[in-house]
Design an enzyme around this catalytic site. Structure first.
Site, PDB file in Angstrom:
ATOM      1  CG  HIS A  15      -2.381  -0.968   1.574  1.00  0.00           C
ATOM      2  ND1 HIS A  15      -2.818  -0.746   1.529  1.00  0.00           N
ATOM      3  CD2 HIS A  15      -1.661  -2.518   1.913  1.00  0.00           C
ATOM      4  CE1 HIS A  15      -3.721  -2.111   1.524  1.00  0.00           C
ATOM      5  NE2 HIS A  15      -3.131  -3.245   1.889  1.00  0.00           N
ATOM      6  CE1 TYR A  44      -2.500  -0.287   4.591  1.00  0.00           C
ATOM      7  CE2 TYR A  44      -2.094   2.189   6.420  1.00  0.00           C
ATOM      8  CZ  TYR A  44      -2.356   1.388   5.496  1.00  0.00           C
ATOM      9  OH  TYR A  44      -2.670   2.582   4.740  1.00  0.00           O
ATOM     10  CG  HIS A 112      -5.186  -1.901  -1.245  1.00  0.00           C
ATOM     11  ND1 HIS A 112      -5.286  -0.784  -1.151  1.00  0.00           N
ATOM     12  CD2 HIS A 112      -6.827  -2.060  -1.678  1.00  0.00           C
ATOM     13  CE1 HIS A 112      -6.912  -0.540  -0.412  1.00  0.00           C
ATOM     14  NE2 HIS A 112      -6.934  -1.634  -0.732  1.00  0.00           N
ATOM     15  CE  LYS A 120      -9.815   1.811  -1.081  1.00  0.00           C
ATOM     16  NZ  LYS A 120     -10.309   2.917  -0.505  1.00  0.00           N
ATOM     17  CB  CYS A 122      -3.777   1.688  -2.865  1.00  0.00           C
ATOM     18  SG  CYS A 122      -2.987   1.449  -1.627  1.00  0.00           S
TER      19      CYS A 122
HETATM   20 ZN   LIG Z   1      -4.357   0.750  -0.001  1.00  0.00          ZN
END
Ligand SMILES: [Zn+2]
Length: 393
Positions: A15, A44, A112, A120, A122
Site C-alpha cells: 500500500h 497495516y 492493493h 483504488k 493504491c
Molecule cells: Zn491501500
C-alpha cells in the site's frame, strides 16, 4: 482482533499512505488515523517511512485492516508517500518482501489495487510487476559472510560460506531461508533470508576487486581510528567508488559507503606465490564448511588462496583433486616443492617446501604448518589412503 494463521497467508499486499511525498509520517501517525476510523488501531503490519525506516504495526499473527475482503488471508505493508517513493523505501520494502516470501512461500506479492475488485489505485505503481524484476535479482551477504546450510533450519550442517560481494542466485525459498547457488564455485545451500541483501545493480562502471588480505576492517571514515562497519576476509569482493591515497571507498549493499586500505586488495597474478597468501592464515581456527578468516576448512584455504592468484578451482577437496589432475600432473611424493598440493580422500594440504606443509585440519583444530614426513603416516592412517601429490602447471 482476529488471529491470522501463517498457513492462511496467500497475499502480501503493498500500500501507500497516499499522503504528500514531502510529509514524513510514522507508524504512530497511521495509528492515530486508523483509530479515528473507529478501528482497533493501525491496520497495516508494517509502515516504511520516507527514510527507509520500517516500523511494526499489527503483529503478523493478527489480521490486518487494509484490504476489504482479504484481511483474513493477507499481510499489509504501507509505504509513506503518494507517487515518488525513495530509494531507501524501495530497498527496505524489498528486504521485507524477501523475508515474507521466504516465510510465507505460498503467498504472492500484489499491490492493493490488484488484491481485490476496487477502483483504488493504491500504491500508485505496479507492485507485482516491480517485485518480479526484484525476485530474479542476485543476492549477496549483508555482513562479511553468510552461512550456507544443508537444510533450511537453524542448526543444520554448514555446507560452505558465501563472502561479502559474492553473487548468489536464488533457487528456492522455505521457512525463512533461501536456497542459493554461489556464482564463485556453483556450490548450493540454504541461507537465512535476512542475512542476504540484493546485490547492487548500479555497479556498472565501477571497479571490482578481490580482498587479498587475510582479514580487513571496513571503517566508517578513511581513518584507522574510526568505527568498524564490518570485517571482510580473503576472497570478499568489493566495488570501488573512489580512491584517495591509501584509502578505497567502497559501496555497501545496504547503502552508504565504507573505507578500507588499498593494500588489502593488491593484485596478484598466477605467477605470484599463492602459498604466501595461504600462509597468512596460519593459526586461524579450523571450521568444517567455513570459508572465512573466522574459521575455514582445508579445501577453502586452497580455493581462496589460489583464487587470490587468479586461479579458479572447485570448493571441496574431492572436486579439487579431479580438477588438479587435469590442471596439473601427479608427481612422486619424494620430489615435492612449494605450491604442490597433497590429496587424501576428504583432505588436502598445501606444500610450503619439500619438507613443510600447511593445512586447516581437525587434528590440530587450526591452520597448521607441520613437517610432511610426520604428517603423511598420520593422514594415511586417518584417511585409509596414501597421498596423491599434484603439481599445478
Ligand atoms: Zn491501500
Amino acid at each position: 482482533m482476529q488471529p491470522l494463521h501463517p498457513d492462511a497467508i496467500k497475499m502480501l499486499v503493498v500500500h501507500c499512505s497516499d499522503t504528500p511525498d514531502d510529509e514524513q509520517l510514522r507508524a504512530i501517525d497511521i495509528q492515530h488515523m486508523h483509530l479515528g476510523f473507529g478501528w482497533d488501531g493501525i491496520g497495516y503490519h508494517y509502515v516504511i517511512g520516507r527514510d527507509g525506516r520500517c516500523e511494526a504495526g499489527r503483529p503478523e499473527f493478527w489480521q490486518g485492516a487494509h484490504v476489504r475482503g482479504v484481511n483474513d488471508v493477507s499481510l499489509g505493508v504501507c509505504l509513506i508517500g503518494r507517487t515518488n517513493f525513495t530509494t531507501a523505501q524501495m530497498h527496505r520494502l524489498e528486504l521485507l518482501l524477501r523475508d515474507w516470501t521466504a516465510r510465507y512461500p505460498q503467498a504472492r506479492v500484489v499491490g492493493h489495487r490488484d488484491a481485490t475488485q476496487t477502483d483504488k489505485t493504491c500504491p500508485n505503481f505496479d507492485a507485482a510487476a516491480w517485485w518480479q524484476t526484484r525476485i530474479t535479482a542476485r543476492m549477496t551477504p549483508v555482513a562479511g559472510s553468510a552461512e550456507m546450510l544443508a537444510k533450511p533450519e537453524d542448526g543444520a550442517a554448514l555446507e560452505t560460506e558465501s563472502l561479502f560481494g559474492e553473487s548468489l542466485e536464488v533457487l528456492d525459498r522455505h521457512n525463512g531461508y533461501l536456497r542459493v547457488r554461489l556464482a564463485t564455485d556453483g556450490y548450493e545451500g540454504w541461507v537465512k533470508a535476512l542475512s542476504l541483501t540484493p546485490a547492487s545493480d548500479t555497479d556498472k562502471g565501477h571497479e571490482h576487486r578481490l580482498i587479498i588480505a587475510p582479514a580487513v576492517v571496513v571503517s566508517a571514515a578513511p581513518d584507522v581510528k574510526s568505527r568498524c562497519l564490518l570485517k571482510l576476509s580473503l576472497g570478499a569482493r568489493i566495488m570501488i567508488t573512489d580512491e584517495q591515497g591509501e584509502w578505497l571507498t567502497i559501496a555497501l549493499p545496504t547503502g552508504g559507503s565504507g573505507y578500507l586500505p588499498a593494500c588489502a586488495c593488491a593484485q596478484l597474478s598466477p605467477d605470484d606465490d599463492y602459498v604466501g597468501v595461504a600462509e597468512t592464515f596460519a593459526g586461524v581456527a579450523y571450521h568444517y564448511g567455513g570459508r572465512s578468516h573466522d574459521g575455514l576448512d582445508c579445501s577453502a584455504l586452497v580455493q581462496l588462496s589460489l583464487q587470490a592468484a587468479g586461479i579458479a578451482c572447485p570448493r571441496n577437496s574431492g572436486d579439487q583433486e579431479r580438477w588438479a589432475r587435469t590442471a596439473g600432473t601427479i608427481i612422486d611424493a619424494s620430489t615435492l616443492e612449494r605450491g604442490d598440493l597433497l590429496f587424501w580422500p576428504g583432505h588436502v594440504a598445501i606444500c610450503q617446501s619439500g619438507q613443510m606443509m600447511l593445512h586447516p585440519n581437525a587434528h590440530h583444530h587450526a591452520v597448521t604448518s607441520e613437517r610432511i614426513d610426520g604428517a603423511l603416516p598420520r593422514l594415511a592412517n586417518a584417511t585409509g589412503s596414501p597421498v596423491t601429490a599434484i603439481r599445478l602447471m
